[in-house]
Design an enzyme around this catalytic site. Sequence first.
Site, PDB file in Angstrom:
ATOM      1  CE  LYS A 202      -4.581   0.906   0.515  1.00  0.00           C
ATOM      2  NZ  LYS A 202      -5.563  -0.135  -1.004  1.00  0.00           N
ATOM      3  CB  SER A 403      -8.258  -0.082  -2.514  1.00  0.00           C
ATOM      4  OG  SER A 403      -8.211   0.112  -1.382  1.00  0.00           O
TER       5      SER A 403
END
Length: 630
Positions: A202, A403
């Site tokens: 991330k 996501s």
Amino acid sequence: MASPVFSFLGRTLRGLWWFLDASRRALLNLLLLLLLVGVAWALVRNAPHPLAARTTLVVDLTGRITEQADGVRAGALQQLGGQSPEPMRLRDVVGALDLARQEPQVTQAVLMLDGFQGAGLPTLREVALAIDRFKAAGKPVYAWGAGYDQRQYYLAAHATQVWLDPMGQVGLQGYGGWRTYYKDLLDRLGLSANVIRAGKFKDYFENYTANGPSAETQQADQALYGGLWSDWLAAVETARKLPPGSIMRGIDSLPDSLQASGGDLARWALDHHDVDALKTRQQMRAALIATGARDEAGKTFRQVPIADFVARLRPRTDGDAVAVIVAEGEIDDGTDGPGAIGGLSTAAMIRSAREDDRVKAIVLRVNSPGGSAYGAELVRRELALARRAGKPVVVSMGDVAASGGYWIATAADEVIADPATITGSIGVITVLPTGEAGLAKLGVHTGGWTSTWLAAGYDPRRGLDPRYAQLVQAGVDHDYAEFLAHVAQARKATPAQIDAVAQGRVWTGADALARGLVDKLGGFDDALRAARARGKLPPDARVVYIEAEPSRVQQLLQRLGLGGVMGLLGELAPGTAAAPAWQAALQGLGALQGTAPLDPQALHDLGWLAAQAGRHRPYANLVHCLCRVP
């Protein structure tokens, strides 16, 4: 003597009243007549015009192609003198091409791509398939451009012939690029990003905390962009009937081979079979007259714009249906219109489909990089309720479903992705920027008293309290665990197995299939077929789009052509000016520190970071890939 006077006054008043009443009725009748004439004129104007034989369909693609027509901001810019064209809906472009394919008077088409601003590879593939269906009906397609960029050329390659202006070029460069990293600058300015995350891949915020990409970022970028480029090459070389590898060989040899073509990029493209002919616009017109027919009135080829066929598209209203709900844009918690995903508004549309007895299955078309974890969960819960009510749910992934865009897909019976969909990014991240050292350099200090440490746990003017950072990290880890649990349940795996392919890493659709994150590869039509089969509907069952209805005021403004201006005024409201103000402060602090002027991209990135400090909520956990469609 008084009687004649009163009699005269009475006759005068009666006459005046008759005149006023007659005028009123005449005026109302005139207004009614004008209204009827206006309605009749609108019906005549919008009615399909009869086409003459050998008509050419002009597919002038201007602007971007999106899943939803978000005309608010684009329309406003046009009305205020801006240059951004209103985006085109994918379903309109595809539907118009399919309708024109069935029109006997249309015998060929020409792609005009100079104004096309692109789309993601999955969207381009949907349009290319429609072009292929048009050709399969025995109708040639010609592409002409003053030049082609990579996205334009992808569509042009599917034409029967590709024509290029003699002064043009085919600009191919592949995928990927360079990020700007700000750690040293932020250190010099006394600013801290304070990034808290769950997932080692991330990585979007690492450009605020590092001076270069991490090993994980390099690994993920190479796999993602390499996969997309291989997909693009295979599709274009197949469409152009080129030997595999020929495009890369041409790119690798470009410095030397261009000299052999005299430095002429158009000639080089012709020599390497990227195009079939070099034609000026006048020569293009002459060629289309020869293959089609001449329009004597316009002194050009007989033609019909694709917009005419878009206007002919009519939704069916008979029988049971598959409901399509488009989830495009960033996810937030509340209510949004087209181009964004409001958790409440999108859940309401799903609920509407669930409660409609004529809807037997739901297709959720996702084109989203994610956003609010809570907003994504609102959508997921409503999809789960639809499934429990006996209505199957199929997710069709577009350009991006990553996501939070992947989070909402975990409630589906079946997930179908394009091979080039950007998906995954199963992770959580937040950022808590502070500027205590920078303010100290400017001679600015803070002080005060609070009843608990939480009141000052996070204040952008002060350093981040370690206890508050620990609290936020716990919340981020909890959301990540919830994310893993949803995915594990949907994919019939354990959280540990999902964690191994999660960690915030993005995947192409093809890679996601290999790792069990999607069920199959395919396009939107494949999702419709799957939904019809699961809903026990016939193969030709109708499709109904469920979308948010504009308010009465918005409808009135749109009819008056002012909808975009009002939308832009909303964007320019005082509460949205935080980012420019922070950008100005950053520029001023940079000037005091002797740093060089910031370029526009740096201003955007740093302004966005600084704007996070101005949120009303202390922090927000993001399930967002923070990625752009390449």
